[in-house]
Design an enzyme around this catalytic site. Structure first.
Site, short mmCIF file in Angstrom:
data_model
loop_
_atom_site.label_atom_id
_atom_site.label_comp_id
_atom_site.label_asym_id
_atom_site.label_seq_id
_atom_site.Cartn_x
_atom_site.Cartn_y
_atom_site.Cartn_z
CB CYS A 1 -0.87 0.02 1.24
SG CYS A 1 -1.86 -1.45 1.43
NE ARG B 1 4.50 1.83 -1.13
CZ ARG B 1 5.67 1.48 -0.64
NH1 ARG B 1 6.76 1.84 -1.24
NH2 ARG B 1 5.75 0.78 0.46
CD1 TRP C 1 -1.12 -5.41 -4.29
CD2 TRP C 1 -0.80 -6.36 -2.30
NE1 TRP C 1 -0.77 -6.72 -4.50
CE2 TRP C 1 -0.56 -7.33 -3.30
CE3 TRP C 1 -0.66 -6.74 -0.96
CZ2 TRP C 1 -0.19 -8.63 -3.01
CZ3 TRP C 1 -0.29 -8.05 -0.67
CH2 TRP C 1 -0.05 -8.97 -1.70
CG ASN D 1 2.55 0.17 3.58
OD1 ASN D 1 2.18 -0.96 3.25
ND2 ASN D 1 3.71 0.67 3.23
N GLY D 2 1.01 -2.11 5.66
CA GLY D 2 1.58 -3.20 6.46
C GLY D 2 0.48 -4.11 6.97
CD GLU E 1 13.92 -11.67 -14.40
OE1 GLU E 1 13.65 -12.31 -13.37
OE2 GLU E 1 13.53 -10.51 -14.58
CE LYS F 1 10.27 -9.21 -15.29
NZ LYS F 1 11.38 -9.21 -14.38
CD GLU G 1 6.70 -9.57 -12.95
OE1 GLU G 1 6.32 -9.25 -11.83
OE2 GLU G 1 7.88 -9.43 -13.33
CG HIS H 1 16.34 -35.28 -15.73
ND1 HIS H 1 16.73 -36.58 -15.56
CD2 HIS H 1 17.40 -34.61 -16.22
CE1 HIS H 1 18.00 -36.71 -15.93
NE2 HIS H 1 18.43 -35.52 -16.34
CE LYS I 1 9.66 -1.77 -9.34
NZ LYS I 1 10.10 -2.72 -10.36
O1 M6R Z 1 12.55 -4.83 -4.48
P1 M6R Z 1 13.06 -6.26 -4.61
O2 M6R Z 1 14.10 -6.41 -5.66
O3 M6R Z 1 13.48 -6.83 -3.29
O4 M6R Z 1 11.78 -7.08 -5.09
C1 M6R Z 1 11.83 -8.47 -5.20
C2 M6R Z 1 10.70 -9.00 -6.04
O5 M6R Z 1 9.47 -8.67 -5.47
C3 M6R Z 1 10.73 -8.46 -7.47
O6 M6R Z 1 11.95 -8.69 -8.08
C4 M6R Z 1 9.61 -9.12 -8.32
O7 M6R Z 1 9.87 -10.47 -8.48
C5 M6R Z 1 9.49 -8.41 -9.66
N1 M6R Z 1 8.15 -7.91 -9.82
C6 M6R Z 1 9.76 -9.26 -10.83
O8 M6R Z 1 9.67 -8.55 -12.02
#
Ligand code: M6R
Length: 612
Positions: free
Chosen positions: A2, A27, A74, A98-99, A485, A489, A492, A508, A607
């Site tokens: 949030c 956020r 969020w 937030n939290g 990765e 990507k 997500e 495997h 984020k």
């Molecule tokens: O701020 P951080 O690098 O610690 O965040 C870690 C993950 O939340 C972040 O890398 C997430 O996996 C990304 N959205 C991927 O694109």
């Protein structure tokens, strides 16, 4: 997660709060709300969905006020509905949060027994009622909040206002980030300084446990009821570097910013083809004692750590473990003497990584162990940077798109610099080898620029993914983490189910998934594993899989039926994972755009993951 914005001023701050929320929307973006204090009343608007919906509501209702709090949510407790959107109100008190308040149910039961009526499913509402209740006996709003804070378990940041205190904003930082923006005759709070950059570049970074009282002209910070000094820091970040510019999405802009971001990141450490003497100079003694490295991170940052493991072990003979922070923190890992613990994080606030760090530090102290901690991070003022012995910044500039792109490749550049520095101190790498890698590092931004020239071709290929339900990414060595990765990507932002695998693992298990309808993305740099990778490609083709190969231009891999090849400029195999990140980012981006998803703010994600 949030995002909070709040302020106390002489002018109407409704637009400032809305603009701040828009800049915080990365956020969390399932609902938003705002409360303004005006002539002894709380004026509140809340809306489900993006901040734009709230902005429309505020411009329609024309509510105004010079004291207020606002929030973009969020959802954790309770669905994204208007009732659950913040601010929450009890009597004359309004709260944004937030939290997570972990013991909220217990507190809620007690409050209900006292007759308080709950109108939401959130954990936050307990805070509003508790402050309201504490005001029955507390002499001031500040004292009421001080009475409530010890009752709350969890991690949180709060903004609190009251109708009878039109010049007072109370804020609390306990485990979730919060900064104070210092203005002239007005002061503000936010979860991220980014929200306040249009109005100030002077910030106070609250510490854990701080409670602050802001008026138009004063800022007082208290720890255990005692007034403490917190320095005001001036930031040279500009408003413009957090805007989208001519690009359709932040993600695309950030992909294209990578050559410059890498150049900035390596420039801080290099002098010609050598490491600068002052680069990480304060860490030299600590680094000379380490026997191994333990990397802790989440998501994309974890993938960067996985690549660094190859580099630490292959290039400088340094044992290196990498672990996902959410596992590391809960499995009681053995903390080992003379270990360098490296947190990798774009935000420097990720709850699991931060908790893993703090736990490691505590255990090391308890056992009297000599460990060193460091952070590789994109936010100089973040909790992780402040709480580790050493830090190395990725100078990527603000990354707004939820999908991490330039933060990832600059993390890789920074990790390579770290590997070289430690190898130099330990004398496990020669100056000639360092010079060779540094030369290649300087060359990387140009290779990325050339790779970006493939954008149109990748867009064309991405059309073949639009209708797919599943996708495999395969790579070997340092390109196994790039496969992970790439899959992360794609899933997500396009919501296509994707898996990344080490190509050698294909037979495997995952080979069973391959059929006519399964696109398989291959990462094929020109390295020692190329021939083995070609065999894996044959295995896929023999089962009808369609190959999409990002291949070194001299790899000898040619396009043919059901084998699409995008040529990537030749790059030193050691640094190839930095370059091969680009095509997988572009592919995911274009597939997501074609599928019509919200690229910068994909569903269910945020984020900065400041709750576990
Ligand atoms: O701020 P951080 O690098 O610690 O965040 C870690 C993950 O939340 C972040 O890398 C997430 O996996 C990304 N959205 C991927 O694109």
């Amino acid at each position: 997660m949030c995002g909070i914005v709040g302020g106390v001023a002489e002018r109407n701050i409704s637009n400032i709060l809305i603009e701040g929320l828009k800049r915080l929307e990365y956020r969390g973006y399932d609902s938003a709300g705002l409360a303004l204090i005006n002539q002894g009343q709380v004026l509140r608007e809340r809306r489900v969905g993006k901040v734009a919906n709230l902005a429309d509501a505020v411009s329609e209702s024309q509510i105004s006020g010079s004291l207020g709090i606002a929030h973009t949510r969020w959802a954790t407790h309770g669905k994204p509905t208007e009732e659950n959107a913040h601010p929450h109100i009890s009597g004359n008190v309004a709260v944004v949060h937030n939290g997570i308040i972990e013991n909220y149910q217990e507190l809620k039961d007690d409050l209900e027994a006292l007759g308080y009526v709950f109108t939401s499913q959130t954990d936050t509402e307990v805070v509003a009622h508790l402050v309201n209740d504490a005001l029955k006996t507390a002499p001031s709003l500040l004292e009421a909040v001080r009475k409530v804070v010890p009752q709350l378990k969890g991690a949180y940041a709060l903004g609190i206002v009251h109708t009878d205190h039109p010049d007072e904003l109370i804020t609390v930082r306990e485990g979730s980030p919060l900064v104070i923006g210092v203005g002239i005759g007005e002061n503000f709070i936010s979860s991220d300084q980014l929200a306040l950059l249009p109005i100030t570049n002077r910030f106070i970074y609250l510490e854990e446990g701080d409670i602050a009282r802001l008026t138009r002209h004063t800022i007082e910070v208290f720890v255990d009821g005692q007034l403490v000094e917190r320095p005001v820091k001036e930031l040279d970040a500009t408003v413009s570097n957090a805007s989208k510019g001519e690009y359709k999405h932040y993600m695309l802009k950030e992909i294209y910013e990578q050559p410059e971001a890498i150049k900035q990141t390596i420039s801080q450490a290099l002098n010609g083809n050598a490491l600068r003497e002052d680069f990480l100079a304060s860490a030299i003694e600590d680094f000379s004692n380490i026997q191994q490295v333990q990397i802790i991170a989440c998501g994309t940052s974890y993938h960067a750590g996985m690549i660094a493991k190859y580099w630490f072990e292959q290039l400088i003979d340094m044992p290196c473990q990498v672990e996902i922070a959410s596992e590391f923190r809960y499995r009681s890992p053995v903390i080992v003497n003379n270990t360098l613990y490296v947190c990798i994080s774009q935000s420097g606030e990720t709850a699991d990584t931060l908790a893993a760090l703090r736990d490691t530090q505590k255990r090391a102290v308890a056992k009297n162990l000599n460990i060193t901690t460091m952070t590789i991070c994109n936010v100089a003022t973040s909790s992780m940077v402040r709480e580790t012995n050493h830090s190395l910044l990725t100078l990527a500039g603000p990354e707004i798109g939820v999908a991490s792109t330039k933060a990832f490749t600059t993390q890789l550049a920074a990790l390579m610099l770290l590997v070289l520095k430690i190898g130099q101190i330990k004398q496990t790498i020669s100056e000639d080898q360092i010079a060779k890698i540094v030369t290649e590092l300087w060359h990387t931004p140009k290779v990325i620029l050339d790779t970006l020239q493939n954008d149109k071709e990748i867009l064309r290929l991405s059309e073949l993914f639009v209708e797919k339900q599943h996708c495999l990414f395969l790579g070997r060595g340092t390109h196994f983490p790039i496969a992970l990765e790439g899959a992360l990507k794609l899933k997500e932002i396009s919501y296509i189910h994707a898996e990344g695998y080490a190509a050698g693992e294909l037979k495997h298990g995952p080979l069973a998934l391959v059929d006519n309808d399964m696109p398989v993305v291959i990462l094929a740099p020109k390295d020692d594993m190329l021939d083995k990778l070609k065999s894996n490609m044959e295995e896929v083709q023999a089962r009808g899989g369609e190959l999409f190969v990002f291949a070194d231009e001299h790899s000898g891999i040619k396009g043919k039926d059901r084998q699409h090849v995008v040529n990537v400029p030749t790059v030193d195999p050691i640094l190839a994972p930095i370059v091969y990140s680009i095509p997988v980012q572009l592919l995911s981006y274009h597939v997501a755009v074609l599928r019509g998803t919200d690229v910068d703010q994909p569903r269910n994600l945020a984020k900065s993951v400041t709750v576990e």
